[in-house]
Design a protein around this motif. Structure first.
Motif, PDB file in Angstrom:
ATOM      1  N   TYR A  43       0.812  -1.223   0.000  1.00  0.00           N
ATOM      2  CA  TYR A  43       0.000   0.000   0.000  1.00  0.00           C
ATOM      3  C   TYR A  43       0.847   1.276   0.000  1.00  0.00           C
ATOM      4  CZ  TYR A  43      -4.250  -2.605   1.319  1.00  0.00           C
ATOM      5  OH  TYR A  43      -5.318  -3.449   1.340  1.00  0.00           O
ATOM      6  N   THR A  44       2.123   1.174   0.365  1.00  0.00           N
ATOM      7  CA  THR A  44       2.934   2.378   0.573  1.00  0.00           C
ATOM      8  C   THR A  44       2.921   3.336  -0.622  1.00  0.00           C
ATOM      9  OG1 THR A  44       4.288   1.289   2.243  1.00  0.00           O
ATOM     10  CG2 THR A  44       5.265   3.194   1.159  1.00  0.00           C
ATOM     11  N   PRO A  45       2.982   2.854  -1.881  1.00  0.00           N
ATOM     12  CA  PRO A  45       2.920   3.813  -2.997  1.00  0.00           C
ATOM     13  C   PRO A  45       1.645   4.656  -2.997  1.00  0.00           C
ATOM     14  CG  PRO A  45       3.728   1.697  -3.781  1.00  0.00           C
ATOM     15  CD  PRO A  45       3.279   1.489  -2.364  1.00  0.00           C
ATOM     16  N   GLY A  91      10.693   1.209  -0.795  1.00  0.00           N
ATOM     17  CA  GLY A  91      11.420   2.430  -0.442  1.00  0.00           C
ATOM     18  C   GLY A  91      12.071   3.079  -1.654  1.00  0.00           C
ATOM     19  N   ASN A  92      12.659   2.248  -2.502  1.00  0.00           N
ATOM     20  CA  ASN A  92      13.289   2.795  -3.710  1.00  0.00           C
ATOM     21  C   ASN A  92      12.255   3.369  -4.668  1.00  0.00           C
ATOM     22  OD1 ASN A  92      15.955   2.307  -2.986  1.00  0.00           O
ATOM     23  ND2 ASN A  92      15.858   0.179  -3.640  1.00  0.00           N
ATOM     24  N   LEU A  93      11.087   2.712  -4.770  1.00  0.00           N
ATOM     25  CA  LEU A  93      10.010   3.259  -5.602  1.00  0.00           C
ATOM     26  C   LEU A  93       9.546   4.605  -5.022  1.00  0.00           C
ATOM     27  CD1 LEU A  93       7.819   3.271  -7.779  1.00  0.00           C
ATOM     28  CD2 LEU A  93       6.468   1.711  -6.358  1.00  0.00           C
ATOM     29  N   ALA A  94       9.418   4.676  -3.698  1.00  0.00           N
ATOM     30  CA  ALA A  94       9.009   5.934  -3.050  1.00  0.00           C
ATOM     31  C   ALA A  94       9.988   7.055  -3.384  1.00  0.00           C
ATOM     32  CB  ALA A  94       8.929   5.730  -1.535  1.00  0.00           C
ATOM     33  N   LYS A  95      11.275   6.739  -3.340  1.00  0.00           N
ATOM     34  CA  LYS A  95      12.296   7.753  -3.655  1.00  0.00           C
ATOM     35  C   LYS A  95      12.163   8.220  -5.105  1.00  0.00           C
ATOM     36  CE  LYS A  95      15.683   6.164  -0.251  1.00  0.00           C
ATOM     37  NZ  LYS A  95      16.936   5.462   0.010  1.00  0.00           N
ATOM     38  N   LEU A 111       6.419  -5.345 -10.370  1.00  0.00           N
ATOM     39  CA  LEU A 111       6.283  -4.025 -11.010  1.00  0.00           C
ATOM     40  C   LEU A 111       7.119  -2.986 -10.265  1.00  0.00           C
ATOM     41  CD1 LEU A 111       2.399  -3.795 -11.590  1.00  0.00           C
ATOM     42  CD2 LEU A 111       4.125  -3.916 -13.374  1.00  0.00           C
ATOM     43  N   TYR A 112       7.041  -3.022  -8.923  1.00  0.00           N
ATOM     44  CA  TYR A 112       7.745  -2.020  -8.106  1.00  0.00           C
ATOM     45  C   TYR A 112       9.263  -2.066  -8.322  1.00  0.00           C
ATOM     46  CZ  TYR A 112       3.415  -1.592  -5.266  1.00  0.00           C
ATOM     47  OH  TYR A 112       2.139  -1.389  -4.809  1.00  0.00           O
ATOM     48  N   PRO A 117      13.172  -0.150 -12.316  1.00  0.00           N
ATOM     49  CA  PRO A 117      13.818   1.132 -11.997  1.00  0.00           C
ATOM     50  C   PRO A 117      13.226   2.313 -12.771  1.00  0.00           C
ATOM     51  CG  PRO A 117      15.287  -0.274 -13.294  1.00  0.00           C
ATOM     52  CD  PRO A 117      14.105  -1.114 -12.921  1.00  0.00           C
ATOM     53  N   ASN A 118      12.460   2.015 -13.829  1.00  0.00           N
ATOM     54  CA  ASN A 118      11.850   3.097 -14.608  1.00  0.00           C
ATOM     55  C   ASN A 118      10.470   3.487 -14.073  1.00  0.00           C
ATOM     56  OD1 ASN A 118      13.981   3.226 -16.562  1.00  0.00           O
ATOM     57  ND2 ASN A 118      13.236   1.271 -17.344  1.00  0.00           N
ATOM     58  N   LEU A 119       9.935   2.682 -13.149  1.00  0.00           N
ATOM     59  CA  LEU A 119       8.618   2.997 -12.592  1.00  0.00           C
ATOM     60  C   LEU A 119       8.767   4.103 -11.547  1.00  0.00           C
ATOM     61  CD1 LEU A 119       5.528   2.127 -12.436  1.00  0.00           C
ATOM     62  CD2 LEU A 119       6.205   0.800 -10.430  1.00  0.00           C
ATOM     63  N   ALA A 120       8.005   5.196 -11.724  1.00  0.00           N
ATOM     64  CA  ALA A 120       8.096   6.304 -10.773  1.00  0.00           C
ATOM     65  C   ALA A 120       6.701   6.852 -10.436  1.00  0.00           C
ATOM     66  CB  ALA A 120       8.988   7.417 -11.337  1.00  0.00           C
ATOM     67  N   ILE A 121       5.687   5.997 -10.608  1.00  0.00           N
ATOM     68  CA  ILE A 121       4.318   6.357 -10.240  1.00  0.00           C
ATOM     69  C   ILE A 121       3.685   5.172  -9.513  1.00  0.00           C
ATOM     70  CG2 ILE A 121       3.919   7.975 -12.154  1.00  0.00           C
ATOM     71  CD1 ILE A 121       2.297   5.551 -13.466  1.00  0.00           C
ATOM     72  N   LYS A 122       2.541   5.408  -8.895  1.00  0.00           N
ATOM     73  CA  LYS A 122       1.780   4.294  -8.310  1.00  0.00           C
ATOM     74  C   LYS A 122       1.113   3.539  -9.455  1.00  0.00           C
ATOM     75  CE  LYS A 122      -2.508   4.539  -7.192  1.00  0.00           C
ATOM     76  NZ  LYS A 122      -3.783   5.023  -6.624  1.00  0.00           N
ATOM     77  N   PRO A 123       1.417   2.243  -9.624  1.00  0.00           N
ATOM     78  CA  PRO A 123       0.800   1.514 -10.741  1.00  0.00           C
ATOM     79  C   PRO A 123      -0.699   1.311 -10.533  1.00  0.00           C
ATOM     80  CG  PRO A 123       2.090   0.014  -9.388  1.00  0.00           C
ATOM     81  CD  PRO A 123       2.308   1.385  -8.827  1.00  0.00           C
ATOM     82  N   PRO A 124      -1.509   1.435 -11.588  1.00  0.00           N
ATOM     83  CA  PRO A 124      -2.969   1.298 -11.445  1.00  0.00           C
ATOM     84  C   PRO A 124      -3.402  -0.063 -10.907  1.00  0.00           C
ATOM     85  CG  PRO A 124      -2.312   1.404 -13.780  1.00  0.00           C
ATOM     86  CD  PRO A 124      -1.112   1.751 -12.971  1.00  0.00           C
ATOM     87  N   GLN A 125      -2.561  -1.083 -11.098  1.00  0.00           N
ATOM     88  CA  GLN A 125      -2.904  -2.442 -10.620  1.00  0.00           C
ATOM     89  C   GLN A 125      -3.090  -2.488  -9.099  1.00  0.00           C
ATOM     90  OE1 GLN A 125      -0.514  -1.639 -12.746  1.00  0.00           O
ATOM     91  NE2 GLN A 125      -0.018  -3.261 -14.190  1.00  0.00           N
TER      92      GLN A 125
END
Length: 442
Positions: free
Chosen positions: A16-18, A52-56, A294-295, A298-306
């Motif tokens: 849920y963190t994203p 954490g890395n996705l959050a950053k 998905l998380y 390294p190119n993901l920088a948004i909350k994925p719709p899934q």
């Protein structure tokens, strides 16, 4: 005030963190966060690092000066925090699977927050939350605790009853999901809808619905008599209400009411899933595996719709809206879990309830509703009795009290079956229930 806020999120490795990060990004102009600490335990270390890395990346993409810290050291994270959010699962999804599968093996509904499963989630969770509050008292005594950990009502009840930390608010995405569902039914923006929520967590009713301040309850209830509109939340699917019942009830239900008013149908569905090896825990496990894959990108920088398929939709809207309203003394109206203080006449004043509140910098001020409609009063009181006794069992580790909680729950059909399930679940969760075993081993 202008130094910026420190927020600690316990259970930071959650899928849920994203959602939470997205909410903080959207509301940064009104909630100037300086530091965000994501905390987890050793077993959640890998997920914590991925999230954490996705959050950053999300915060970097947004161009905001928020520092994200990833740690397994809860005390460092809590030191001087302004807000603490909790979203953890003791025993992870394997524990949830046992909560579902053991009752079902005895022909009793197995569900995360209702019946025997809800009892055991509470027994495992309450000692941990009380430990966190103890640390908060030492390290950040003025911080607000915003709890999203289920069973949120029972957890809030335990903090209010067994600690002197009154700055606690329980939060659930079900009421905001209902508001969003109503907005969708009426094809209007969510901001124009308000619902008078009254009841308990996962046992809340909408006693009135407003569109631009005008009641539209009759219109909404008529729409809810249609089967396709019966459930607003993705992780609880029903078969549609009997139209005459929903008209007579004359209130909005929450998806978890299906377990009480459609007990047999829901049990048969769950038993079918159980026989196929696909209880909700297995479904969520697979969803989580896919999400964390998905998380990792390294190119993901948004909350994925899934993520919305996970059942936590609108969590960030609810959580960050609440934090912002406390911080900014907004005095807007939001449904939260807080101390009753006369909001519902037939529930003790010192108990936790889920009601619409005015949110101030001193916390939620419940809107007084008088009493519950007679048709729902008894069920709400019974669930509150269950939560009270369950919280006492979690704190004392008393077997008889736990058995009492099990048997007074309306989803448990008899004392004999209740005792069998209790014994089996105590054994299955022994690792996370030291309060029930340590005395016997001394």
């Amino acid at each position: 005030m202008n130094k910026g806020l420190k927020i600690a999120t316990i259970g930071g490795g959650s899928s849920y963190t994203p959602e939470l990060i997205e909410g903080f990004i959207k509301r940064y102009s009104e909630l100037p966060i300086r530091e965000l600490w994501l905390v987890d335990i050793e077993a959640g270390k890998e997920k914590l690092e991925i999230v954490g890395n996705l959050a950053k990346r999300m915060i970097e993409k947004a161009g905001l000066p928020i520092e994200v810290y990833i740690t397994l050291d809860r005390k460092t994270a809590l030191k001087d925090a302004d807000f603490v959010t909790t979203q953890f699962r003791v025993g992870l999804l394997d524990a949830r699977a046992k909560d579902e599968r053991i009752p079902l093996s005895h022909g009793v509904l197995g569900q995360e927050t209702n019946g025997p499963g809800g009892l055991f989630k509470g027994l495992r969770t309450i000692p941990v939350i009380l430990d966190i509050v103890k640390d908060m008292k030492e390290l950040c005594p003025d911080a607000w605790l915003i709890n999203f950990t289920n069973p949120a009502g029972m957890v809030t009840e335990a903090v209010l009853r067994y600690t002197d930390h009154k700055k606690v608010v329980g939060l659930c995405n079900v009421p905001i999901g209902i508001e969003m569902g109503v907005a969708k039914l009426l094809d209007v923006d969510h901001s124009r809808i308000r619902v008078d929520f009254v009841g308990l967590n996962h046992m809340v009713y909408g006693l009135d619905v407003y569109l631009d301040g005008v009641s539209v309850k009759d219109q909404v209830i008529e729409l809810l008599t249609k089967p396709e509109n019966s459930s607003f939340v993705k992780n609880v699917k029903g078969q549609g209400w009997e139209p005459e019942f929903i008209r007579a009830l004359n209130a909005l239900t929450c998806p978890y009411h299906l377990y009480y008013y459609k007990q047999d149908e829901m049990l048969q569905t769950e038993l079918g899933n159980f026989k196929n090896g696909t209880t909700r825990a297995e479904v969520v496990k697979k969803l989580e595996e896919d999400l964390f894959e998905l998380y990792k990108d390294p190119n993901l920088a948004i909350k994925p719709p899934q993520l919305e398929e996970r059942g936590g939709a609108y969590y960030s809207d609810a959580a960050v809206r609440l934090i912002s309203s406390i911080y900014n003394d907004k005095r807007d109206i939001q449904p939260v879990n807080t101390i009753n203080n006369g909001a519902i006449a037939s529930i003790p004043d010192d108990s936790a309830v889920e009601v619409s509140c005015v949110i101030t910098k001193e916390g939620p001020r419940p809107i007084v509703n008088g009493d519950l409609p007679v048709a729902v009063r008894g069920l709400v009181q019974q669930i509150k009795s269950f939560e009270r006794v369950a919280a006492e069992a979690a704190v004392t580790g008393n077997y008889d009290t736990a058995l009492l909680a099990m048997i007074i729950n309306p989803l448990v059909p008899s004392d004999k079956i209740g005792k069998v399930i209790l014994d089996e679940m105590l054994d299955a969760h022994k690792e996370y229930l030291p309060q029930f075993f340590q005395k016997a081993e001394v």
